[in-house]
Design a protein around this motif. Structure first.
Motif, PDB file in Angstrom:
ATOM      1  N   ASP A  19       0.383  13.135  19.418  1.00 51.57           N
ATOM      2  CA  ASP A  19       1.577  13.759  19.982  1.00 51.57           C
ATOM      3  C   ASP A  19       1.383  14.132  21.444  1.00 51.57           C
ATOM      4  OD1 ASP A  19       2.930  13.626  17.536  1.00 51.57           O
ATOM      5  OD2 ASP A  19       2.168  15.574  16.884  1.00 51.57           O
ATOM      6  N   THR A  28      11.276  13.910  19.341  1.00 50.36           N
ATOM      7  CA  THR A  28      11.140  13.456  17.958  1.00 50.36           C
ATOM      8  C   THR A  28      11.422  14.581  16.982  1.00 50.36           C
ATOM      9  OG1 THR A  28       9.443  11.864  18.651  1.00 50.36           O
ATOM     10  CG2 THR A  28       9.555  12.400  16.297  1.00 50.36           C
ATOM     11  N   ILE A  29      10.831  15.759  17.210  1.00 51.41           N
ATOM     12  CA  ILE A  29      11.028  16.893  16.312  1.00 51.41           C
ATOM     13  C   ILE A  29      12.481  17.346  16.323  1.00 51.41           C
ATOM     14  CG2 ILE A  29      10.410  19.305  15.874  1.00 51.41           C
ATOM     15  CD1 ILE A  29       8.245  17.278  15.113  1.00 51.41           C
ATOM     16  N   ALA A  32      14.465  14.948  14.272  1.00 50.59           N
ATOM     17  CA  ALA A  32      14.161  15.095  12.847  1.00 50.59           C
ATOM     18  C   ALA A  32      14.792  16.362  12.282  1.00 50.59           C
ATOM     19  CB  ALA A  32      12.646  15.116  12.633  1.00 50.59           C
ATOM     20  N   GLU A  33      14.796  17.430  13.057  1.00 53.44           N
ATOM     21  CA  GLU A  33      15.446  18.660  12.605  1.00 53.44           C
ATOM     22  C   GLU A  33      16.954  18.464  12.477  1.00 53.44           C
ATOM     23  OE1 GLU A  33      12.343  22.046  14.334  1.00 53.44           O
ATOM     24  OE2 GLU A  33      13.930  21.254  15.626  1.00 53.44           O
ATOM     25  N   SER A  76       2.719  19.706   7.793  1.00 59.98           N
ATOM     26  CA  SER A  76       3.641  19.262   6.750  1.00 59.98           C
ATOM     27  C   SER A  76       3.906  20.383   5.754  1.00 59.98           C
ATOM     28  CB  SER A  76       3.070  18.039   6.023  1.00 59.98           C
ATOM     29  OG  SER A  76       3.065  16.906   6.860  1.00 59.98           O
ATOM     30  N   ARG A  79       6.130  23.077   7.315  1.00 60.50           N
ATOM     31  CA  ARG A  79       7.535  22.676   7.366  1.00 60.50           C
ATOM     32  C   ARG A  79       8.153  22.704   5.978  1.00 60.50           C
ATOM     33  NH1 ARG A  79      11.444  22.304  11.267  1.00 60.50           N
ATOM     34  NH2 ARG A  79       9.827  21.498  12.681  1.00 60.50           N
ATOM     35  N   PHE A 104      13.087  14.860   6.554  1.00 62.05           N
ATOM     36  CA  PHE A 104      12.554  15.277   7.852  1.00 62.05           C
ATOM     37  C   PHE A 104      11.338  14.440   8.237  1.00 62.05           C
ATOM     38  CE2 PHE A 104       9.252  17.590  10.110  1.00 62.05           C
ATOM     39  CZ  PHE A 104       9.926  18.026  11.246  1.00 62.05           C
ATOM     40  N   PHE A 105      10.412  14.265   7.306  1.00 65.54           N
ATOM     41  CA  PHE A 105       9.148  13.603   7.598  1.00 65.54           C
ATOM     42  C   PHE A 105       9.365  12.139   7.962  1.00 65.54           C
ATOM     43  CE2 PHE A 105       5.027  11.681   6.319  1.00 65.54           C
ATOM     44  CZ  PHE A 105       4.212  12.391   7.181  1.00 65.54           C
ATOM     45  N   GLU A 107      11.965  10.850   9.410  1.00 65.30           N
ATOM     46  CA  GLU A 107      12.498  10.785  10.768  1.00 65.30           C
ATOM     47  C   GLU A 107      11.437  11.165  11.789  1.00 65.30           C
ATOM     48  OE1 GLU A 107      15.539   9.781  13.419  1.00 65.30           O
ATOM     49  OE2 GLU A 107      15.437   9.548  11.238  1.00 65.30           O
ATOM     50  N   ARG A 108      10.524  12.046  11.415  1.00 63.98           N
ATOM     51  CA  ARG A 108       9.457  12.476  12.319  1.00 63.98           C
ATOM     52  C   ARG A 108       8.540  11.303  12.699  1.00 63.98           C
ATOM     53  NH1 ARG A 108       5.350  13.007  14.861  1.00 63.98           N
ATOM     54  NH2 ARG A 108       3.846  14.711  14.877  1.00 63.98           N
ATOM     55  N   GLN A 109       8.472  10.297  11.844  1.00 64.71           N
ATOM     56  CA  GLN A 109       7.626   9.142  12.127  1.00 64.71           C
ATOM     57  C   GLN A 109       8.286   8.149  13.086  1.00 64.71           C
ATOM     58  OE1 GLN A 109       4.559   9.545  10.902  1.00 64.71           O
ATOM     59  NE2 GLN A 109       5.378  11.368   9.890  1.00 64.71           N
TER      60      GLN A 109
END
Length: 246
Positions: A19, A28-29, A32-33, A76, A79, A104-105, A107-109
């Protein structure tokens, strides 16, 4: 602070942060949120109403760090449990925390790598074995860069986070080398550069914003981009502007 004092002849392997080293993390975060909030609106409307924006979701996630310090190394779990707490507070089904986190996870990728990340990873991995060392929860294989790495060591899987020397030493062991034979590259002056030096490695600080180096012990080299990192590894005598000290 003095200019680069890196000794390329000692380097037999490279460790890389993820990151903000290979991609910008906060866009990215935030995305994802947003996807998580949309999912909650469809499946847990009371929670979506109580936590009506991404700032509120982030606030309860940060609160979880205080509530569950035992999970500090596992982003992880932090969250997931923050989502569970939000669901509980809103009166929704707490069991929805698992599928909500999965949304969420996933999309985080979906990161957007820096423009020079793929060329740099190809350059470095052709010359050295490379291991990812991260406090985050990105999966290099889901991101699409796993083929560049011999291994990936995350704080959540290993059980301790940077700056603990043990996670750096585990990376060295994964490549069959000693810590002093490893060059670590990362954007965080404390968690990456200084921590790697403390662990007995050489360190390159990725510093695109040209911030002042905040510690007494300097990194072995400072670069403004991954492209400069490749130039440094190709020609360690090439001059780079040193990081200024406070």
């Amino acid at each position: 602070m003095s200019a680069s004092v890196i000794d390329i002849t000692r380097v037999r392997a490279v460790t890389l942060d993820l990151d903000d080293t290979l991609w910008p993390i906060w866009p990215t975060i935030t995305r994802a949120e947003g996807v998580l909030l949309q999912w909650l609106g469809e499946h847990a409307p009371a929670t979506a109403t109580l936590y009506s924006d991404t700032a509120a979701l982030r606030a309860i996630r940060n609160q979880m760090v205080s509530l569950r310090p035992d999970l500090r190394h596992d982003l992880s779990a932090l969250r997931r449990e923050s989502i569970r707490l939000a669901l509980t507070q809103a009166g929704d089904d707490a069991a929805l925390a698992e599928p909500a986190f999965d949304v969420f996870f996933s999309e985080r990728q979906r990161v957007e790598l820096f423009e020079d990340a793929h060329p740099a990873l190809a350059f470095v991995s052709q010359r050295y074995p490379v291991v990812a060392v991260s406090n985050g929860n990105a999966d290099v294989h889901r991101v699409g860069i796993g083929h560049y790495f011999k291994a990936s060591i995350s704080a959540q899987e290993f059980g301790v986070a940077k700056p603990d020397p043990r996670i750096f030493h585990a990376a060295a062991s994964a490549m069959g080398v000693e810590p002093h034979e490893v060059l670590h590259v990362g954007d965080d002056a404390t968690l990456d550069a200084l921590a790697a030096i403390t662990a007995g490695m050489q360190a390159v600080w990725l510093n695109p914003a040209q911030q002042a180096w905040p510690h007494d012990t300097p990194p072995h080299a400072t670069v403004a981009s991954l492209t400069e990192l490749c130039r440094l590894l190709d020609d360690p005598a090439a001059p780079f502007p040193p990081a200024s000290s406070q």
